[in-house]
Design a protein around this motif. Structure first.
Motif, short mmCIF file in Angstrom:
data_model
loop_
_atom_site.label_atom_id
_atom_site.label_comp_id
_atom_site.label_asym_id
_atom_site.label_seq_id
_atom_site.Cartn_x
_atom_site.Cartn_y
_atom_site.Cartn_z
N ARG A 283 -4.18 4.16 -2.04
CA ARG A 283 -4.98 5.23 -1.42
C ARG A 283 -6.32 4.70 -0.94
NH1 ARG A 283 -2.40 10.32 -1.86
NH2 ARG A 283 -0.38 9.53 -1.24
N GLN B 201 -6.81 1.84 0.22
CA GLN B 201 -6.53 1.08 1.44
C GLN B 201 -5.93 1.96 2.53
OE1 GLN B 201 -3.99 -1.95 -0.17
NE2 GLN B 201 -5.71 -3.29 -0.64
N ARG B 202 -5.94 3.27 2.33
CA ARG B 202 -5.43 4.25 3.29
C ARG B 202 -3.95 4.07 3.58
NH1 ARG B 202 -9.73 5.40 7.99
NH2 ARG B 202 -11.43 6.12 6.69
N ARG B 203 -3.17 3.78 2.54
CA ARG B 203 -1.73 3.82 2.75
C ARG B 203 -1.11 4.71 1.69
NH1 ARG B 203 0.29 -0.45 -0.61
NH2 ARG B 203 -1.46 -1.66 -1.41
#
Lengths: 142, 319
Positions: free
Chosen positions: B38, B40-42
Motif C-alpha cells: 500500500r 508503494q501504491r499497489r
C-alpha cells in the motif's frame, strides 16, 4: 493433500534464468513486471534469488552455446513440481539470432516449456498474462 | 509428570509459544507485506499470503547439496524453531498470561533470542555454498555489533526495575511487567528512554529488516544462508523467522509498555501493540535501502552502543 495443493496454487514463487538474452526481455521482466506499477505480488508471486525456492521459472534468451550447460544445471536445481515460462521469441525460435553458430536453441530441445510469451521484448501486461497462465498450470501440478 | 510440567509444556507448544506465536507471526508478516504494498501504491498480496507460502513449501521437494553437511543442514532449522517456541512461551502478556517460572528468567531469554542468528550462521556454513558463506560472515558481523547494545538495554531495565522495587537486580520478566502494571510503563519514564531507543534500534537488525537486512540480502547474495534450502526445511526457517518477530516485539512490549486490561482484552491489546510496531517497521522497510555491512556494524558500535551505556548509567544512577 487437496487442501495443501489449494494453498500452493496461491503461492507461486518466480525465478529468472537469462539464457544469453540481449537483456531486452530482462529489463521488461525485472524493471517492469517487478516494480510497483505492475504488481505481480497480488497474485501471490514473489521473486526469489535462489533457484531452490522457485516454482515458476522464467527463461529469456536464445540459449547460447556458452551458457547452455549452466542453464541446464540451474534448471535441475529447481525442485519439482515446477512450471517453465519462455519470455520473448528467442527461447522458441532464436529470434534475431536464429541460425547463428553460437546458438544452441530452441530451448524446448532441452527443457519442457509450458508457456511462451512472444514479443521482442513482450509488453509487461503480456508477461503478467503469461505468469497468470503458468499459475493455472502450476495449480494442476502442485 | 506433574500438572505444572504439563502446563509449562502447553505454554511452549500451544499458547503463547509454538502454535499461537506461529499464527500471530504469520499474520503480522501478511500485514507487513500488505502495508508495504500500500505504501508503494499497489494492491499487494492477500493478508493470508504467508500461510499459503508455508503450506506450499510443505509440498515441495527437499534438496540437499552434495557439498552440505546433511545432518547440520537439516537439524539447524529445527533447533532454531524450537528455541523460538520456548522463548515465545517466556513472554508475559499483561493481564492475560504469566509464563511458568520453570522456563527461566531474562538471562535465559537473552540467550534463546541469539539462537536463531546462530542457526542462520550454521545453516550458511553447512550448506557449502559460497553465498551461504558470505551470509554467514555478514550475520556474524552484525550479531557481534548488535549483541552489545541489546544486552545493555536488557540489563538497564533489570537494574532500573530492581532499584525501584528495592532489589539489586530484577531478572524476572513477570515481576517487571507486574511493577509496570502498578506504577506506570517505562515508556513514559524519561529515565528509561535511552534503553528503549537501544531496543528499538535492535529490532530491525535482529528481524532482518531494511536497512539492516544485509545477511539475507536477496538481491545481492540470494538470501545468503537460505540459498540452498528448499521445501519443508525452508518452511521451518520461515517459521523460525516469523516466530522470532513475535518474540522480539513481545519482549519489547513486556519490557517497556506491557500495560493492558485483564482477561481476553489484555491479549487483544497485546496484538494491537504488535500491529502498531509492525506497521512502523513496514514504513522503515519501504522507506530506506540496504546499508553495507561495514556501515551497519559501525552504526551499531556507535549510536545504539552509546545509547545503551547512557541507559545503563541512568539505571545505576537511580540506586
Amino acid at each position: 493433500m487437496d487442501f495443501l495443493s489449494k494453498a500452493a496454487r496461491k503461492s507461486p514463487w518466480l525465478y529468472r534464468i537469462n539464457a544469453g538474452s540481449c537483456n531486452g526481455c530482462d529489463v521488461e521482466l525485472a524493471t517492469t513486471a517487478c516494480i510497483p506499477r505492475y504488481d505481480v505480488e497480488r497474485l501471490g508471486c514473489q521473486y526469489c534469488g535462489s533457484p531452490k525456492h522457485a516454482d515458476i521459472v522464467l527463461i529469456t534468451g536464445p540459449l547460447t552455446a556458452r551458457v547452455k550447460d549452466k542453464v541446464l544445471r540451474v534448471y535441475d536445481e529447481i525442485p519439482d513440481p515446477k512450471v517453465t515460462v519462455a519470455i520473448g521469441v528467442c527461447p522458441i525460435s532464436g529470434g534475431v539470432f536464429r541460425e547463428s553458430y553460437a546458438i544452441e536453441g530452441p530451448i524446448d530441445r532441452y527443457l519442457p516449456v509450458d508457456v511462451n510469451v512472444p514479443g521482442c521484448p513482450p509488453r509487461p501486461q503480456a508477461i503478467i498474462e503469461g505468469i497468470a497462465k503458468a499459475i493455472e498450470i502450476w495449480a494442476k501440478r502442485a | 509428570m506433574t500438572t505444572e510440567t504439563l502446563w509449562t509444556l502447553a505454554t511452549v507448544l500451544v499458547f503463547p509459544g509454538g502454535l499461537f506465536a506461529l499464527v500471530l507471526g504469520l499474520a503480522l508478516k501478511g500485514v507487513e507485506r500488505r502495508a508495504i504494498a500500500r505504501l508503494q501504491r499497489r494492491i499487494g498480496p492477500p493478508l493470508v499470503q504467508p500461510f499459503y507460502d508455508l503450506l506450499k513449501l510443505m509440498r515441495k521437494r527437499t534438496l540437499i547439496p552434495d557439498t552440505a553437511n546433511a545432518f547440520v543442514f537439516l537439524a539447524v532449522p529445527v533447533a532454531g524453531l524450537a528455541s523460538m517456541a520456548v522463548a515465545a512461551g517466556m513472554i508475559p502478556i499483561a493481564g492475560f498470561f504469566e509464563p511458568s517460572p520453570l522456563l527461566g528468567n531474562l538471562v535465559v531469554l537473552f540467550y534463546l533470542i541469539s539462537i536463531p542468528a546462530v542457526s542462520l550462521m550454521l545453516a550458511g556454513s553447512a550448506s557449502g555454498s559460497p553465498y551461504g558463506a558470505i551470509g554467514f560472515s555478514r550475520e556474524m558481523a552484525i550479531v557481534l555489533a548488535y549483541e552489545g547494545p541489546i544486552l545493555l538495554s536488557l540489563v538497564s531495565v533489570a537494574l532500573y526495575a530492581g532499584a525501584l522495587t528495592g532489589q539489586p537486580v530484577l531478572l524476572n520478566l513477570t515481576e517487571i511487567v507486574r511493577y509496570q502494571q502498578q506504577h506506570g510503563a517505562f515508556l513514559f519514564d524519561p529515565w528509561m528512554w535511552p534503553a528503549l531507543l537501544t531496543y528499538l534500534c535492535f529490532i530491525p537488525a535482529n528481524l532482518g529488516i531494511a536497512p539492516f537486512d544485509i545477511p539475507e540480502a536477496e538481491s545481492e547474495i540470494l538470501e545468503g544462508p537460505l540459498v540452498e534450502y528448499s521445501g519443508p526445511p525452508l518452511g521451518l526457517m520461515k517459521m523460525m523467522s516469523v516466530t522470532k518477530a513475535v518474540v522480539v516485539l513481545g519482549l519489547g512490549i513486556a519490557l517497556f509498555f506491557p500495560n493492558g486490561p485483564a482477561g481476553l482484552a489484555g491479549l487483544l491489546v497485546f496484538i494491537i501493540k504488535c500491529l502498531v510496531l509492525v506497521l512502523a517497521v513496514s514504513l522503515l522497510k519501504a522507506a530506506v535501502g540496504r546499508m553495507r555491512i561495514d556501515q551497519a556494524v559501525l552504526f551499531y558500535l556507535k549510536w545504539p552502543e552509546l545509547l545503551g551505556f547512557a541507559g545503563l548509567a541512568l539505571a545505576i544512577a537511580r540506586f
